[in-house]
Design a protein around this motif. Sequence first.
Motif, PDB file in Angstrom:
ATOM      1  N   THR A 287     -32.472   7.168  34.648  1.00 58.59           N
ATOM      2  CA  THR A 287     -31.149   7.560  35.329  1.00 58.59           C
ATOM      3  C   THR A 287     -30.333   7.820  33.997  1.00 58.59           C
ATOM      4  OG1 THR A 287     -31.593   7.057  37.218  1.00 58.59           O
ATOM      5  CG2 THR A 287     -29.353   7.423  36.867  1.00 58.59           C
ATOM      6  N   THR A 288     -30.363   6.855  33.215  1.00 53.46           N
ATOM      7  CA  THR A 288     -29.546   6.941  32.124  1.00 53.46           C
ATOM      8  C   THR A 288     -29.760   7.993  31.065  1.00 53.46           C
ATOM      9  OG1 THR A 288     -29.061   4.672  32.379  1.00 53.46           O
ATOM     10  CG2 THR A 288     -28.462   5.390  29.981  1.00 53.46           C
ATOM     11  N   LEU A 289     -31.076   8.265  30.920  1.00 53.47           N
ATOM     12  CA  LEU A 289     -31.639   9.378  30.007  1.00 53.47           C
ATOM     13  C   LEU A 289     -30.961  10.707  30.742  1.00 53.47           C
ATOM     14  CD1 LEU A 289     -34.987   8.254  28.708  1.00 53.47           C
ATOM     15  CD2 LEU A 289     -32.875   8.232  27.571  1.00 53.47           C
ATOM     16  N   GLY A 290     -31.206  10.643  32.101  1.00 50.69           N
ATOM     17  CA  GLY A 290     -30.508  11.684  32.777  1.00 50.69           C
ATOM     18  C   GLY A 290     -29.037  11.982  32.545  1.00 50.69           C
ATOM     19  N   ASN A 291     -28.398  10.843  32.563  1.00 44.51           N
ATOM     20  CA  ASN A 291     -27.076  11.188  32.137  1.00 44.51           C
ATOM     21  C   ASN A 291     -26.707  11.593  30.730  1.00 44.51           C
ATOM     22  OD1 ASN A 291     -26.716   9.849  34.642  1.00 44.51           O
ATOM     23  ND2 ASN A 291     -26.084   7.502  33.958  1.00 44.51           N
ATOM     24  N   GLY A 292     -27.518  11.233  30.012  1.00 43.98           N
ATOM     25  CA  GLY A 292     -27.262  11.914  28.529  1.00 43.98           C
ATOM     26  C   GLY A 292     -27.608  13.326  28.645  1.00 43.98           C
ATOM     27  N   MET A 293     -28.645  13.921  29.402  1.00 46.13           N
ATOM     28  CA  MET A 293     -28.718  15.133  29.637  1.00 46.13           C
ATOM     29  C   MET A 293     -27.493  15.793  30.319  1.00 46.13           C
ATOM     30  SD  MET A 293     -31.647  16.192  28.342  1.00 46.13           S
ATOM     31  CE  MET A 293     -31.661  17.790  28.961  1.00 46.13           C
ATOM     32  N   SER A 294     -27.010  15.237  31.050  1.00 46.69           N
ATOM     33  CA  SER A 294     -25.627  15.704  31.616  1.00 46.69           C
ATOM     34  C   SER A 294     -24.338  15.855  30.770  1.00 46.69           C
ATOM     35  CB  SER A 294     -25.079  14.545  32.722  1.00 46.69           C
ATOM     36  OG  SER A 294     -25.768  14.492  33.767  1.00 46.69           O
ATOM     37  N   ASN A 295     -24.264  14.863  29.834  1.00 47.65           N
ATOM     38  CA  ASN A 295     -23.326  15.001  28.707  1.00 47.65           C
ATOM     39  C   ASN A 295     -23.617  16.353  27.704  1.00 47.65           C
ATOM     40  OD1 ASN A 295     -23.284  11.622  28.640  1.00 47.65           O
ATOM     41  ND2 ASN A 295     -21.261  12.892  29.163  1.00 47.65           N
ATOM     42  N   TYR A 296     -24.985  16.144  27.279  1.00 44.54           N
ATOM     43  CA  TYR A 296     -25.651  17.508  26.440  1.00 44.54           C
ATOM     44  C   TYR A 296     -25.387  18.624  27.224  1.00 44.54           C
ATOM     45  CZ  TYR A 296     -29.115  20.464  24.625  1.00 44.54           C
ATOM     46  OH  TYR A 296     -29.839  21.484  23.901  1.00 44.54           O
ATOM     47  N   THR A 297     -25.567  18.798  28.548  1.00 44.55           N
ATOM     48  CA  THR A 297     -25.466  20.003  29.174  1.00 44.55           C
ATOM     49  C   THR A 297     -23.998  20.422  29.425  1.00 44.55           C
ATOM     50  OG1 THR A 297     -27.454  19.650  30.628  1.00 44.55           O
ATOM     51  CG2 THR A 297     -25.722  21.225  31.499  1.00 44.55           C
ATOM     52  N   ALA A 298     -23.173  19.624  29.808  1.00 42.10           N
ATOM     53  CA  ALA A 298     -21.693  19.842  29.855  1.00 42.10           C
ATOM     54  C   ALA A 298     -21.049  20.121  28.427  1.00 42.10           C
ATOM     55  CB  ALA A 298     -21.039  18.367  30.267  1.00 42.10           C
ATOM     56  N   GLN A 299     -21.577  19.548  27.445  1.00 43.36           N
ATOM     57  CA  GLN A 299     -21.137  20.106  26.165  1.00 43.36           C
ATOM     58  C   GLN A 299     -21.179  21.497  25.777  1.00 43.36           C
ATOM     59  OE1 GLN A 299     -20.890  17.745  22.658  1.00 43.36           O
ATOM     60  NE2 GLN A 299     -20.398  15.845  23.463  1.00 43.36           N
ATOM     61  N   ASN A 300     -22.449  21.712  26.123  1.00 43.18           N
ATOM     62  CA  ASN A 300     -23.080  23.019  25.878  1.00 43.18           C
ATOM     63  C   ASN A 300     -22.620  24.074  26.873  1.00 43.18           C
ATOM     64  OD1 ASN A 300     -25.155  23.110  23.474  1.00 43.18           O
ATOM     65  ND2 ASN A 300     -25.332  21.418  24.395  1.00 43.18           N
ATOM     66  N   VAL A 301     -22.045  23.833  28.162  1.00 43.04           N
ATOM     67  CA  VAL A 301     -21.548  24.751  28.924  1.00 43.04           C
ATOM     68  C   VAL A 301     -20.127  24.967  28.453  1.00 43.04           C
ATOM     69  CG1 VAL A 301     -20.759  24.868  31.296  1.00 43.04           C
ATOM     70  CG2 VAL A 301     -23.098  24.069  30.923  1.00 43.04           C
ATOM     71  N   GLY A 302     -19.447  23.815  28.029  1.00 48.23           N
ATOM     72  CA  GLY A 302     -18.086  23.841  27.653  1.00 48.23           C
ATOM     73  C   GLY A 302     -17.840  24.809  26.578  1.00 48.23           C
ATOM     74  N   ALA A 303     -18.783  24.863  25.582  1.00 47.29           N
ATOM     75  CA  ALA A 303     -18.835  25.589  24.506  1.00 47.29           C
ATOM     76  C   ALA A 303     -19.649  27.034  24.539  1.00 47.29           C
ATOM     77  CB  ALA A 303     -19.626  24.829  23.384  1.00 47.29           C
ATOM     78  N   GLY A 304     -19.898  27.251  26.003  1.00 46.78           N
ATOM     79  CA  GLY A 304     -20.432  28.765  26.233  1.00 46.78           C
ATOM     80  C   GLY A 304     -21.798  28.686  25.664  1.00 46.78           C
ATOM     81  N   LEU A 305     -22.643  27.630  25.585  1.00 50.15           N
ATOM     82  CA  LEU A 305     -24.194  27.857  24.883  1.00 50.15           C
ATOM     83  C   LEU A 305     -24.988  27.453  26.009  1.00 50.15           C
ATOM     84  CD1 LEU A 305     -23.133  26.154  21.475  1.00 50.15           C
ATOM     85  CD2 LEU A 305     -23.370  28.764  22.084  1.00 50.15           C
ATOM     86  N   PRO A 306     -25.311  28.117  27.215  1.00 51.15           N
ATOM     87  CA  PRO A 306     -26.090  27.744  27.974  1.00 51.15           C
ATOM     88  C   PRO A 306     -27.598  28.040  27.675  1.00 51.15           C
ATOM     89  CG  PRO A 306     -25.319  30.055  28.493  1.00 51.15           C
ATOM     90  CD  PRO A 306     -24.419  29.469  27.460  1.00 51.15           C
ATOM     91  N   ALA A 307     -27.921  28.710  26.675  1.00 49.09           N
ATOM     92  CA  ALA A 307     -29.317  28.894  26.087  1.00 49.09           C
ATOM     93  C   ALA A 307     -29.904  27.567  25.754  1.00 49.09           C
ATOM     94  CB  ALA A 307     -29.281  29.874  25.316  1.00 49.09           C
ATOM     95  N   ARG A 308     -29.073  26.889  25.228  1.00 49.73           N
ATOM     96  CA  ARG A 308     -29.846  25.452  24.736  1.00 49.73           C
ATOM     97  C   ARG A 308     -30.123  24.503  25.639  1.00 49.73           C
ATOM     98  NH1 ARG A 308     -28.344  23.709  19.777  1.00 49.73           N
ATOM     99  NH2 ARG A 308     -27.950  21.596  20.418  1.00 49.73           N
ATOM    100  N   ILE A 309     -29.827  24.832  26.937  1.00 50.36           N
ATOM    101  CA  ILE A 309     -30.142  23.851  28.079  1.00 50.36           C
ATOM    102  C   ILE A 309     -31.624  23.895  28.318  1.00 50.36           C
ATOM    103  CG2 ILE A 309     -29.639  23.271  30.346  1.00 50.36           C
ATOM    104  CD1 ILE A 309     -26.959  24.385  30.162  1.00 50.36           C
ATOM    105  N   GLN A 310     -32.391  25.085  28.160  1.00 53.93           N
ATOM    106  CA  GLN A 310     -33.590  25.177  28.520  1.00 53.93           C
ATOM    107  C   GLN A 310     -34.508  24.349  27.565  1.00 53.93           C
ATOM    108  OE1 GLN A 310     -35.344  28.904  30.166  1.00 53.93           O
ATOM    109  NE2 GLN A 310     -33.593  29.628  29.340  1.00 53.93           N
ATOM    110  N   GLU A 311     -34.198  24.554  26.209  1.00 52.82           N
ATOM    111  CA  GLU A 311     -35.048  23.558  25.283  1.00 52.82           C
ATOM    112  C   GLU A 311     -34.493  22.127  25.348  1.00 52.82           C
ATOM    113  OE1 GLU A 311     -35.702  23.620  20.599  1.00 52.82           O
ATOM    114  OE2 GLU A 311     -34.853  25.218  21.322  1.00 52.82           O
TER     115      GLU A 311
END
Length: 447
Positions: A287-311
């Motif tokens: 779950t904590t690693l999933g939370n890390g994915m949340s932070n990674y996803t949120a930063q990239n969504v905020g920066a307008g970089l959704p393409a990085r989420i799949q990788e």
Amino acid sequence: MNQDLTVGKPELVLWKFCIPLFGSILFQQLYNIADSFVAGKFIGEEALAAVGNSYGITMIFLAFAFGCNIGCSVIVSQLFGAKNFKDMKTAVYTAMIASGILCAVLMFAGIISCSSLLHQIRTPDEIFGDSKLYLDIYVWGLPFLFFYNIATGIFSALGDSKTPFLFLAASSTANILVDILFVSCLDMGVSGVAWATFLCQGVSCVLSVWVVCRRLSKIHTEGKAAVFSFALFGKIAVIAIPSILQQSFISVGNIIIQGVINGFGSGVIAGYSAAVKLNNLVVTSFTTLGNGMSNYTAQNVGAGLPARIQEGFRAGIKMVWILCLPIAALYYFASDGLIRLFLDSTASDAAISSGVLFLKIVTPFYFVISVKLIADGILRGAGLMKQFMAATFTDLVLRVVLAVVLAGEFGYAGIWSSWPIGWGIATVLSVWFYRCGPWRGSDAAGT
């Protein structure tokens, strides 16, 4: 040190960010494991059963703290990724004020209702007194639990997973030593276990909040950040409330399951207490690693970089499976020895056999639940809370219903079997929701 998760090869960025998170949760879980270990080894089987019996109720309080952590972390991550530092500071202040009010309400509710909850789950008379004593002390430590979780959420949002790891490593190690001192040397019984956690978590909370305040003071903004914002509070609540509901319903479900287990006697309660602590160590790590994915996803969504989420998703799966393989092998083949770590030499056969059977049944399915939790982290980080909730409630409802139904037919083995069934179906839903996300069709960015 703050870290921008929107640049660099996603797999390397995630490994660098998530490994300290994984270490942090291991030490965080040592708090609960230490309580059960010391209670079982130095006091006895009934003390272990009392601490384990209280665990489901403490998880309700933890659910609220965890939800505040996630709500704050996701919004702060998005603002950090967008370089909107003024609103980011306001979001932090807003989360702290709102969490403090919520904590006060929960403390009042806990003080007046814990005894009733213990009766509701059919707590056996021989462990009722110790269960209530443990919960009473736990409730007074809720401010430490809440503000520590807010602080760690802020660290993660800023891309810093090392600082909370260092705090936890020190405080959890101290907790084990103080546990043994209070119980073995000062003969404080179950209250010693509770007070040790109270004191060590308190020190960790104060230090982490202090460091957060210093970290924020060094981030330059144009003008002074507002202390509270209803607009940002609303955004935090949109993420936090579903996360709180998720964790709360899981906790309520666990309490219902605990009530069913209590019908099998203190021996099975003790065995389940030991096994579920080991199980939660693993699942909470995922779950904590999933939370890390949340932070990674949120930063990239905020920066307008959704393409990085799949990788990032593919890297996350690889990461949890690499971690899962040795743990699953250890739990499956050394289950008897692991359960005995929590029990003294006079432990009953029911305690040992029930705990071992739990691990044998659920361990092979760690590879399944880990995928779900990585997908859930992405859904939550992107703000897709309806999909996140649908998959979560599917798992919960199935596990509770099946535990009640199968217990009558197959005994406690039927209860244990509800875990892999719920995990399997909910994982299919989470992965499907992820594959239908707004990043579908984007070219993965590896820079």
